[in-house]
Write a protein that holds these residues in place. Structure first.
Motif, PDB file in Angstrom:
ATOM      1  N   TYR A 128       0.821  -1.207   0.000  1.00 37.58           N
ATOM      2  CA  TYR A 128       0.000   0.000   0.000  1.00 37.58           C
ATOM      3  C   TYR A 128       0.863   1.269   0.000  1.00 37.58           C
ATOM      4  O   TYR A 128       2.046   1.240   0.337  1.00 37.58           O
ATOM      5  CB  TYR A 128      -0.931   0.002   1.211  1.00 37.58           C
ATOM      6  N   MET A 152      -3.658   1.980   5.707  1.00 35.40           N
ATOM      7  CA  MET A 152      -4.450   1.681   4.514  1.00 35.40           C
ATOM      8  C   MET A 152      -4.792   0.204   4.382  1.00 35.40           C
ATOM      9  O   MET A 152      -5.884  -0.157   3.932  1.00 35.40           O
ATOM     10  CB  MET A 152      -3.713   2.159   3.269  1.00 35.40           C
ATOM     11  N   GLU A 155      -7.570  -0.669   6.738  1.00 40.32           N
ATOM     12  CA  GLU A 155      -8.810  -0.009   6.324  1.00 40.32           C
ATOM     13  C   GLU A 155      -9.349  -0.557   5.012  1.00 40.32           C
ATOM     14  O   GLU A 155     -10.423  -0.151   4.557  1.00 40.32           O
ATOM     15  CB  GLU A 155      -8.565   1.507   6.209  1.00 40.32           C
ATOM     16  N   LYS A 157      -8.231  -0.209   1.932  1.00 40.11           N
ATOM     17  CA  LYS A 157      -8.232   0.749   0.828  1.00 40.11           C
ATOM     18  C   LYS A 157      -7.467   0.177  -0.375  1.00 40.11           C
ATOM     19  O   LYS A 157      -6.330   0.552  -0.656  1.00 40.11           O
ATOM     20  CB  LYS A 157      -7.611   2.070   1.275  1.00 40.11           C
ATOM     21  N   ASP A 159      -7.751   0.700  -3.396  1.00 38.41           N
ATOM     22  CA  ASP A 159      -7.393   1.662  -4.430  1.00 38.41           C
ATOM     23  C   ASP A 159      -6.069   2.348  -4.139  1.00 38.41           C
ATOM     24  O   ASP A 159      -5.525   3.063  -4.985  1.00 38.41           O
ATOM     25  CB  ASP A 159      -8.489   2.712  -4.589  1.00 38.41           C
ATOM     26  N   LYS A 160      -5.528   2.121  -2.934  1.00 36.29           N
ATOM     27  CA  LYS A 160      -4.247   2.695  -2.537  1.00 36.29           C
ATOM     28  C   LYS A 160      -3.090   1.703  -2.688  1.00 36.29           C
ATOM     29  O   LYS A 160      -1.975   1.966  -2.241  1.00 36.29           O
ATOM     30  CB  LYS A 160      -4.311   3.169  -1.086  1.00 36.29           C
TER      31      LYS A 160
END
Length: 217
Positions: A128, A152, A155, A157, A159-160
């Protein structure tokens, strides 16, 4: 491979009804087909055959494919003893221009490597944005930030995700690690995968998993 050829020969002997879904069910009920899967999987056969129908029922595009290609793809997964549930990431049966194709998932490659008995350790992971400090593509040196500051990943995420890391260590002591940016992996897929631009393909449905598989391969 011999068993796979036998499955293919058995398929050729079974009449195919006009409707794709019903023909898949008919083929799987065939004594010849069931017998060949039993040679490959033994007691696992009923559960595996059920999973073939489940995968087909969950994918409307797969239901329109030639049912013989669905079973042929499933036979490859069976010969490797890999589940075809798409959420597990070991192996997939994907539709492509009216035919089903077997596609190995990244976890499938890891699983086969572990089974070989040659690896002491093996790992693969997304990287990430807040986890990487720097990467030198020439030396291969990769520096990570302090794990205490990583957020990240927890969480979720996705897209990260900026890259992918894979490593292994053999029993003889040899070890290797490799890193690939997401841009590099996507460029590789765009260049070599015929289904890269297909809305029905895995590159569209789960690009991070496909990028990870690209690195592992």
């Amino acid at each position: 491979m011999a068993k796979l050829n036998e499955v293919a020969q058995a398929l050729d002997k079974v009449p195919v009804p006009a409707v794709a879904v019903s023909s898949l069910e008919s083929l799987l009920k065939s004594v010849n087909i069931k017998a060949k899967f039993e040679e490959i999987l033994g007691k696992k056969t009923p559960g595996f055959i059920s999973s073939i129908l489940t995968v087909a029922n969950l994918n409307k595009d797969l239901r329109t494919c030639d049912p013989k290609t669905v079973i042929a793809s499933a036979a490859i997964a069976a010969s490797l003893d890999l589940p075809i549930n798409p959420s597990l990431g070991f192996a997939h049966i994907v539709p492509y221009k009216g035919r089903a194709q077997f596609q190995m998932g990244w976890r499938g490659f890891v699983q086969l490597g572990i089974r070989s008995g040659q690896y002491e350790d093996m790992n693969a992971s997304e990287v990430y944005e807040d986890e990487i400090e720097s990467w030198n593509p020439i030396t291969g040196e990769l520096k990570f930030t302090d794990p205490k500051n990583w957020k990240m990943r927890d969480e979720g995420k996705t897209d990260k995700v900026v890259g992918f890391m894979a490593s292994f260590k053999l029993l003889n002591g040899f070890h290797k690690s490799a890193y690939m940016t997401k841009a590099q992996a996507m460029a590789h897929g765009r260049r070599f995968s015929q289904s890269f631009d297909s809305d029905k393909g895995m590159w569209k449905k789960n690009p991070n998993a496909m990028c990870l598989k690209t690195l592992i391969k």
